[in-house]
Design an enzyme around this catalytic site. Sequence first.
Site, PDB file in Angstrom:
ATOM      1  N   HIS A  43       0.542  -1.416   0.137  1.00 13.10           N
ATOM      2  CA  HIS A  43      -0.423   0.253  -0.155  1.00 13.10           C
ATOM      3  C   HIS A  43       0.850   1.391   0.221  1.00 13.10           C
ATOM      4  CE1 HIS A  43      -4.405  -1.980   0.857  1.00 13.10           C
ATOM      5  NE2 HIS A  43      -3.027  -2.544   1.400  1.00 13.10           N
TER       6      HIS A  43
ATOM      7  N   ASP B 268      -1.110  -4.858   6.007  1.00 17.82           N
ATOM      8  CA  ASP B 268      -1.764  -5.699   5.364  1.00 17.82           C
ATOM      9  C   ASP B 268      -1.882  -6.167   3.812  1.00 17.82           C
ATOM     10  OD1 ASP B 268      -2.338  -3.063   4.958  1.00 17.82           O
ATOM     11  OD2 ASP B 268      -4.461  -3.763   4.699  1.00 17.82           O
ATOM     12  N   GLU B 269      -1.940  -6.717   2.629  1.00 16.89           N
ATOM     13  CA  GLU B 269      -1.776  -7.860   1.493  1.00 16.89           C
ATOM     14  C   GLU B 269      -1.102  -7.770   1.409  1.00 16.89           C
ATOM     15  OE1 GLU B 269      -6.758  -6.454   0.812  1.00 16.89           O
ATOM     16  OE2 GLU B 269      -5.680  -4.309   0.728  1.00 16.89           O
ATOM     17  N   VAL B 270       0.215  -8.004   1.051  1.00 17.59           N
ATOM     18  CA  VAL B 270       1.087  -7.353   1.073  1.00 17.59           C
ATOM     19  C   VAL B 270       1.596  -8.926  -0.352  1.00 17.59           C
ATOM     20  CG1 VAL B 270       3.776  -7.526   1.220  1.00 17.59           C
ATOM     21  CG2 VAL B 270       2.690  -7.147   2.642  1.00 17.59           C
TER      22      VAL B 270
END
Length: 392
Positions: free
Chosen positions: A139, A200-202
């Site tokens: 992100h 998160d969401e790597v």
Amino acid sequence: VSTLLANEVWGALRGLETFSQLVYESPNGQLVINGSVTNDGPRFQHRGILLDTSRHILPLSVIKENIEIMSWLKFNVFHWHIVDAQSFPYESIQFPELSAKGAFYLHGHTITQDDIHEVIEFARLRGIRVIPEFDTPGHTESWGKGRPEFLTACCDESGKPTGFRQNVDPSQQGTFDFLKSFFTEVASVFPDKYIHLGGDEVSPNCWAKSPNITKFMKVKGFGNDYYKLLEYYENELLALIETLKPPKNYIIWQDVIDRGCKVNKNTVVQAWIGGGPAFQKEIAKITSLGYKTIVSGYWYLDYISYGQDWVRYYSSDPQSFNGTAKQKSLVIGGEACLWGEYVDSTNVTPRLWPRASAVAERLWSAESERPCDCFTTHGTTSMSVSEEGCES
């Protein structure tokens, strides 16, 4: 004569809020209150609302309006998701290029440090903490507009850079030197003892296509396990945060734990993925590892469903999972999250309220306060939620 007793000023603030909600207008127009004795206190210490100012900027007036409403409902944490991949509105004094190049429309949609101080003081007077989130290593595309060397250069199959950058580059010492300087500034701007560090969401795709990352992983003995690289990054970051003066505590999203990464036991983990039995198992797993936990998966208010979803929010209990008493004591509270993909200043307040009121009640009141039969009656429920309460 009314008497209010509290151990701290914050308890007095909540007590005054309760008192104000007991006042009503008599038939002859007088403001009166029935004689009563109320013993009240929060079930959970962390009762938060997340607002996102990266996908769409929110004016200070709108942020303060929602903090005001939070105080009516005894929320005590404003989780400020201040930057993300889409834009970097935070104006850093030390690194002005981050917002100069990473904010929407360049110099129009930024958040100054004076703005932040104003929000923090406004919230403090209402008993609300402000916890900033600077999410890494994913992100982070907006960070790279001002500091391209901070991100990993993605390459094609031949090893030639594609021109696209994604994910923080943990193979460079300069990455951590920059992060230490940046978070030193952040720690001076935000006085709360916690910083949210994301995680998160790597996606490992760009890392996997970077010759520099491949070489670094070989030296470190990580093989092709990119979650070992993530673990390395997170532990370096957490150790760095602990060196700040004064040292800060930190919160991360559950993804880091889900990838098998081992982090310091004083880490607070925010659980967000899914709901129902699978989510209950997630909370049980995180607490079984000894981490303090903030529950959010039940309360993603950017999801819109047909009918009265607030009833489901009220019925979802943070400690409703199979676990020991010690595990359940590690659940320190929860947050209702309103992400900004489809939310801006025109609709954030009606999207958030009164739906988040149900979350406030669940985080404040005792576990024994369960949904009443009126929740199943369409007319009664509609009337009650519009009045910010349910008559029992």
